[in-house]
Design a protein around this motif. Structure first.
Motif, PDB file in Angstrom:
ATOM      1  N   LEU A 255      63.612  22.375 -86.783  1.00 37.46           N
ATOM      2  CA  LEU A 255      64.044  21.406 -87.778  1.00 37.46           C
ATOM      3  C   LEU A 255      63.262  21.472 -89.110  1.00 37.46           C
ATOM      4  CD1 LEU A 255      64.533  18.197 -85.704  1.00 37.46           C
ATOM      5  CD2 LEU A 255      66.225  19.752 -86.389  1.00 37.46           C
ATOM      6  N   GLU A 256      61.908  21.885 -89.063  1.00 39.92           N
ATOM      7  CA  GLU A 256      60.928  22.129 -90.241  1.00 39.92           C
ATOM      8  C   GLU A 256      61.481  23.448 -90.869  1.00 39.92           C
ATOM      9  OE1 GLU A 256      57.370  22.187 -88.282  1.00 39.92           O
ATOM     10  OE2 GLU A 256      57.039  20.102 -88.189  1.00 39.92           O
TER      11      GLU A 256
ATOM     12  N   TYR B  89      63.560  12.688 -89.289  1.00 38.96           N
ATOM     13  CA  TYR B  89      63.057  14.094 -89.502  1.00 38.96           C
ATOM     14  C   TYR B  89      63.921  14.709 -90.766  1.00 38.96           C
ATOM     15  CZ  TYR B  89      61.354  14.914 -84.982  1.00 38.96           C
ATOM     16  OH  TYR B  89      60.641  14.572 -83.533  1.00 38.96           O
ATOM     17  N   CYS B  90      64.621  13.808 -91.333  1.00 37.55           N
ATOM     18  CA  CYS B  90      65.317  14.207 -92.579  1.00 37.55           C
ATOM     19  C   CYS B  90      64.444  14.153 -93.573  1.00 37.55           C
ATOM     20  CB  CYS B  90      66.435  13.110 -93.162  1.00 37.55           C
ATOM     21  SG  CYS B  90      67.636  13.100 -91.621  1.00 37.55           S
TER      22      CYS B  90
ATOM     23  N   SER C 248      64.422  22.529 -92.972  1.00 34.66           N
ATOM     24  CA  SER C 248      64.620  21.604 -93.843  1.00 34.66           C
ATOM     25  C   SER C 248      63.434  21.850 -95.056  1.00 34.66           C
ATOM     26  CB  SER C 248      64.072  20.182 -93.326  1.00 34.66           C
ATOM     27  OG  SER C 248      62.925  20.252 -92.763  1.00 34.66           O
TER      28      SER C 248
ATOM     29  N   HIS D  28      65.167   7.453 -85.184  1.00 35.46           N
ATOM     30  CA  HIS D  28      64.227   8.154 -84.968  1.00 35.46           C
ATOM     31  C   HIS D  28      64.723   9.742 -85.472  1.00 35.46           C
ATOM     32  CE1 HIS D  28      60.948  10.292 -82.768  1.00 35.46           C
ATOM     33  NE2 HIS D  28      61.792  11.141 -82.286  1.00 35.46           N
TER      34      HIS D  28
ATOM     35  N   LEU E 102      70.417  18.309 -86.446  1.00 33.42           N
ATOM     36  CA  LEU E 102      70.150  16.925 -85.986  1.00 33.42           C
ATOM     37  C   LEU E 102      71.654  16.246 -85.490  1.00 33.42           C
ATOM     38  CD1 LEU E 102      67.868  15.352 -88.578  1.00 33.42           C
ATOM     39  CD2 LEU E 102      67.480  15.624 -86.463  1.00 33.42           C
TER      40      LEU E 102
ATOM     41  N   LYS F  52      63.237  11.882 -77.147  1.00 35.04           N
ATOM     42  CA  LYS F  52      62.340  11.814 -78.278  1.00 35.04           C
ATOM     43  C   LYS F  52      61.136  13.029 -78.134  1.00 35.04           C
ATOM     44  CE  LYS F  52      63.442   7.402 -79.607  1.00 35.04           C
ATOM     45  NZ  LYS F  52      62.958   6.058 -79.792  1.00 35.04           N
TER      46      LYS F  52
ATOM     47  N   LYS G  80      61.454  20.504 -82.811  1.00 33.29           N
ATOM     48  CA  LYS G  80      60.826  20.283 -84.095  1.00 33.29           C
ATOM     49  C   LYS G  80      60.594  21.584 -85.034  1.00 33.29           C
ATOM     50  CE  LYS G  80      56.866  17.545 -86.354  1.00 33.29           C
ATOM     51  NZ  LYS G  80      55.654  16.922 -85.842  1.00 33.29           N
TER      52      LYS G  80
ATOM     53  N   ASN H  91      60.389  16.554 -80.328  1.00 35.23           N
ATOM     54  CA  ASN H  91      59.101  16.995 -80.889  1.00 35.23           C
ATOM     55  C   ASN H  91      58.494  17.941 -80.552  1.00 35.23           C
ATOM     56  OD1 ASN H  91      57.066  15.710 -82.627  1.00 35.23           O
ATOM     57  ND2 ASN H  91      55.872  15.770 -80.702  1.00 35.23           N
TER      58      ASN H  91
END
Length: 528
Positions: A100-101, A161-162, A104, A157, A116, A89, A97, A93
């Motif tokens: 992912l940002e 992030y969704c 999305s 967790h 993910l 985790k 991350k 992060n």
């Protein structure tokens, strides 16, 4: 032409791949964004997901769950996953991350990617399978449950992030997500827990006798403490079904069924044992030896434990179960509540059977003293014994079983309510009195018939000899003497009942007994 197209595609994939890797290494948001747009345009999202997995995710996970290329674990200790997930985790992060940002971001057009599932979760699953395959084994239920719950927490967790509910749904629909969940064989886990929980109760119920485990003089007892090992094991088994370190929420329906089966098994064990005791089918290996060896005081403990179990099952235990299932719908909660209450009701319905068993045991013991009732009849037959003036010795022993088992308040009052104690006393006293009446009534009836026959024979002989029979015989007959003896006996018996708190005048059989043997001038009023 096809070869040229194929060659161009390979060249494009390679160039795009190098560019994407370079963007990931330098965390160049613009480069990454353009590469992802290109992958989306050529409908090759899987390549981007795979590059991210091998370039960024795999090295991170390899450090946390090390494993060799052949799939053999390297330098790992144990199969626990909880700490590994915490480290993963942190890495997500810190190192994932940013991508992912980007993927999305709203109106980015990059929602076709699922890093993910197809990058992070895929690599984590592969690492566990290679580095800690034992983590998925339900053969060690305790460790399995810890790993399973840690895995669910890890998935939750990732879902954090969704950006939307629809993306969560999409994440859960991915093939790798379903493959990850299939690794956890909760069906086998429940089977092992079933054997463990139900087996403990079966072992306790297999004992050939009731096993008291409580010492009332220990100073730590209260009215809600169970007294028998069988009862304690039942409650422990019931609680085990819903313990945090046992329950898997997705198997809640199975654990509810197990709960009801445990209650049913205990009820059947008790009712079948009582039936076997009544019919005499308590031979060795019958499974009901405990019922044959039980004495009335043992059944007192059973009554106490039933009351405690019903109070707990329909009270605090039910509240705890409903609290654990509070996320379920109202209809489901109502079904759960009614099913557990029904189980408690069935358990409570056993109390009258136990009371009957106690009553029968006490009556069987008490009526042994009634053998002297028949002997009294012979002492007044064709003899010149005077009219009796005091009760027989056997009377004082008729109620000894009740006195022994129900007047010892120091021993039994903690286990029984006053209502139950009175019910037992009145029930046993009524049954004993009924047997007493049946025996006396039969003896007196035979005596009177015999006396009547003798009188007819005597009158016939007098007529043949010419002797006058007009003058009545002033002597008291043997039957009158016998009835007087029984009358004195039942008076003392009635007084003994009073010492037990039982009013003899309220027992129908005693009323009949009184009218059977009392003198004519005393039959209408019972006075002890």
């Amino acid at each position: 032409m096809e070869k040229r197209i194929q060659s161009a595609s390979l060249l494009l994939d390679a160039s795009l791949g190098h560019c994407f890797v370079d963007g990931l290494e330098h965390r160049d948001e613009s480069v990454i964004y353009n590469c992802l747009r290109a992958y989306a345009a050529i409908d090759n999202t899987s390549s981007a997901e795979e590059i991210f997995r091998t370039t960024v995710v795999a090295p991170l996970v390899q450090k946390i769950i090390p494993h060799g290329p052949s799939g053999v674990a390297v330098g790992t200790s144990g199969d626990g996953l909880e700490n590994d997930y915490q480290e993963i985790k942190t890495c997500i992060n810190k190192d994932c991350k940013f991508l992912l940002e980007i993927s999305s971001a709203e109106n980015s057009g990059l929602h076709v990617f699922d890093f993910l599932a197809n990058s992070i979760l895929k690599e984590v699953l592969s690492a566990i399978q290679k580095g800690k395959p034992g983590a998925f084994s339900p053969g060690r239920p305790t460790e399995f449950l810890i790993n399973y719950k840690s895995s669910l927490d890890f998935l939750a967790h990732l879902e954090g992030y969704c950006p939307s509910r629809s993306s969560v749904t999409k994440f859960r629909a991915e093939a790798i997500y379903n493959e990850f969940m299939k690794q956890w064989n909760v069906g086998v886990y429940f089977s092992l827990r079933f054997q463990e929980i139900a087996g403990a109760l079966e072992s306790a119920l297999a004992a050939t006798s009731l096993i008291p485990v409580h010492n009332s003089h220990s100073g730590h007892w209260n009215s809600q403490d169970l007294t028998l090992k069988q009862s304690i094991t039942l409650l422990e088994s019931l609680r085990s079904c819903w313990r945090e370190d046992v329950l898997i929420f997705s198997c809640a329906d199975k654990f509810l069924r197990l709960t009801l089966q445990l209650l049913s098994r205990f009820s059947n064990w008790l009712s079948s044992g009582l039936d076997a005791r009544k019919t005499g089918n308590t031979s060795s290996n019958s499974g009901y030896e405990w019922a044959a060896s039980a004495v009335p005081s043992d059944f007192l403990y059973i009554i106490h434990d039933i009351n405690c179990l019903v109070t707990e099952v329909c009270g605090g235990y039910l509240d705890d179960v409903l609290q654990l299932l509070s996320s379920c719908s109202v209809d489901i909660l109502d079904l759960v509540k009614q099913s557990i209450l029904q189980g408690g009701k069935s358990l409570n319905g056993l109390t009258p059977l136990v009371i009957n068993a106690i009553t029968e045991s006490l009556v069987d013991e008490a009526v042994k003293g009634l053998k002297d009732v028949k002997a009294i009849a012979t002492t007044f037959r064709m003899t010149n014994k005077p009219i009796p003036t005091r009760h027989s010795l056997y009377v004082s022993g008729l109620l000894t079983p009740l006195k022994k088992d129900f007047l010892d308040t120091e021993k039994h009052s903690p286990y029984l309510t006053k209502e139950t104690m009175n019910e037992l006393r009145h029930g046993a006293a009524t049954a004993i009195t009924g047997r007493y009446y049946d025996m006396v009534a039969e003896i007196v009836s035979v005596a009177r018939k015999t006396e009547s026959s003798l009188q007819r024979l005597k009158k016939g002989a007098q007529r043949r000899t010419g002797v006058s029979s007009d003058v009545s015989d002033p002597t008291v007959s043997d039957t009158d003497k016998l009835c007087m003896q029984y009358f004195l006996d039942i008076q003392e018996y009635g007084r003994n009942l009073s010492t037990l708190g039982v009013d003899a005048k309220e027992i129908p059989a005693y009323q009949s007994l009184w009218q059977c043997v009392a003198p004519l001038d005393r039959q209408n009023v019972i006075r002890l």
